[in-house]
Write a protein that holds these residues in place. Structure first.
Motif: not given
Lengths: 214, 214, 214, 214
Positions: C26-31, C36-37, C40-41, C44
């Motif tokens: 699970x990689x933290x996405x780069x915004x 924003x949300x 990110x959603x 996911x």
């Protein structure tokens, strides 16, 4: 209600993993076309600070593990406070890879050496919190028979070393690193017979019950 | 056929690793030529949400470990269902580093705080599934002598906290984080004597057999 | 000369770590600025195949651990061959995170599903190698009292499932994934009483010596 | 004061984690739009040196673990020096993933093969340091009854293999890799009965006390 076996297992697990993920600092360098052994070797030489910070942190963690082992070994009684204080200790121990990586990457900067000292100080403070709590709950702990091992001066004084190292970083971070390297060397060379009760330090066999020591 | 020793070892292993890989959130910043301590320090200050989410998840995991420890300690009988339910619990526990990293990276967004609550809810639901299964199989478990510890209200009600925190995220994620931070504080400060049978909570020594408690 | 305690500890350690590093998929996405949300959603939602492959691998590993646990539990005698065969088994188990990550990243491609099946096949083959070796060395192992548990057909036949899943990947990888998901479901739902000796499966208490079973 | 149980647990933990993080070498390739199974398969074929170096390191680590297990099993007495020497051994063991990754990434270069040999040499030197220390402290260790197992020639000579492999790297690194691959094959095929006391190698049951062997 709680036994120390699983507390020790959890602590051993955390320390073993912290020891091992230190190696993740070592990154495989990316070579361009036409580059070869010379560039790989030169990149390795430039990463010697990473090697040094790896060695220092590994040995410091072994010293923490040894202290934790020795403290817990004679403990008969644990409670929720023990688990909480042990958790706080592990929380700071688990942070060590971060300043280690920073120090390996930027050996000439002051901030990594300072952060390394601050984390070390927090490990120490939480360790002595756990230490004095355990000696209070376990009145027959072997350490309690030694005056300096229970006094504020005899325990918390160790932490001054980290304060000194943090201070040194403002002169030059290399001096701080020298202090950090000296910590495990001191611990392994020091004669500990004067600190631990003689009977406890002479008989190193596996003794399930500690009552036979008295 | 199966003994709880290895089930505890596997669970301790998983929780120890989850605790420790939380530190992988901390990334060594890349400095440009000419940058130094000031930039490194400022990058550290900007990563304080990472530090906070690290601390919260570490302490929440210690609380989960403690609950799991206490539940399993008095268990004599395990079967395939136990291993399955324990596996589901560990599966959700092992996910915690992901929303922790998200929350550290994007503290101002709602989605990380919601996901953190959802994972927490799933950990809790799978924990209480394991809990009620174990109390059914082990009729002499100390928890069964306490009415509120076996009632639906006395156990599953804890999960409402996560639902509340998820709701708070729609107002502001900082409120959710405050709830998450409050969970371990509550667990460590609460007096548990009223919840655990008195005989069990008074005698904290290592007791291989639980029969002597009666 | 060698005791099974540390062999079990090493195996538990390896399986616990494999279980836990699955989460590193699970990689933290780069915004980007302004995102924003919503982004990110949506990132996911797009990573749901990663979630699914995480869940499948986690449960398959729990099944492997349970089988290994049950097999080793009744073993009294280990030797160098045991350690070697167990090492080969762990070597393939430790590979599982790689095809899991591939399958999560490229769910629509055939190669990840095939590689997942090949690794599963190798885990199974090395497991049954260890299995038949242990039953030969420990003639009073409870499994030996059950005809189908010691026959070639009764054990190696399980591996056909992986061969079928690999074949399905040439039609569509989603069919292979369905088979992989079915494996742990089958193992947890199946009634195992007919396979294990009744006396062994009824008495699930912690029994240090197995002699009392006869 | 110290028992070997936790020393073994720490060592098992470190070796289990080293074994498992070897898989982190395998990177999920990034595919461009329009690329698919063919490119993924070709990228896998190009990473076969990574697979080979994974297999070699995994098996070499199993051999180290087995040696460590066998050495520690008959030990009754440990002290601070034991913990220090064991820590040094683990420090070099934990480095193995780095040259493994280098060798997998740049199989045609000499430096990775040399570094792999140097780390292997350091693992071996620290192991024999620990070995001779333990035999000195535990005079009734089964190994002491075998002349070649305690002589300088009978133990340190094993390290010549690593020196030879390092030398070979200057001709071609593929020769060094062949030597590294031969190490675990040799260890698993060799008949060890002539090296261990017969009574110890015949009785492989779990024996809490070693006194019954005499």
């Amino acid at each position: 209600m709680m036994t120390k076996g699983r507390l020790e297992a959890l602590s051993d697990g955390v320390i073993a993993i912290v020891l091992t993920i230190l190696v993740l600092e070592f990154k495989v360098p990316h070579l361009e076309a036409g580059e070869g052994d010379a560039e790989l070797f030169s990149s390795f030489i430039h990463s010697l600070p990473v090697v040094l910070s790896y060695v220092i942190s590994f040995l410091i963690l072994i010293v923490w593990w040894m202290s934790h082992h020795q403290l817990l070994h004679a403990v008969k009684q644990i409670n929720r406070t023990t688990i909480f204080l042990n958790g706080i200790f592990l929380m700071f121990i688990a942070l060590i890879p971060y300043p280690t990586a920073l120090m390996g990457e930027y050996p000439e900067l002051r901030f990594p050496a300072i952060l390394y000292g601050v984390i070390g100080l927090l490990c120490g403070a939480s360790y002595y919190g756990l230490y004095h709590h355990l000696l209070k709950v376990n009145v027959d702990h072997p350490f309690t028979s030694n005056r300096s091992a229970v006094s504020f001066k005899g325990t918390w004084l160790f932490l001054v070393v980290y304060l000194v190292a943090i201070g040194f970083a403002f002169i030059t971070p290399y001096l701080s690193v020298a202090v950090y390297a000296a910590i495990p060397i001191y611990f392994f060379l020091k004669k500990w017979d004067d600190w631990l009760p003689v009977t406890a330090s002479r008989h190193l066999w596996y003794i399930p019950s500690l009552k036979s020591r008295k």
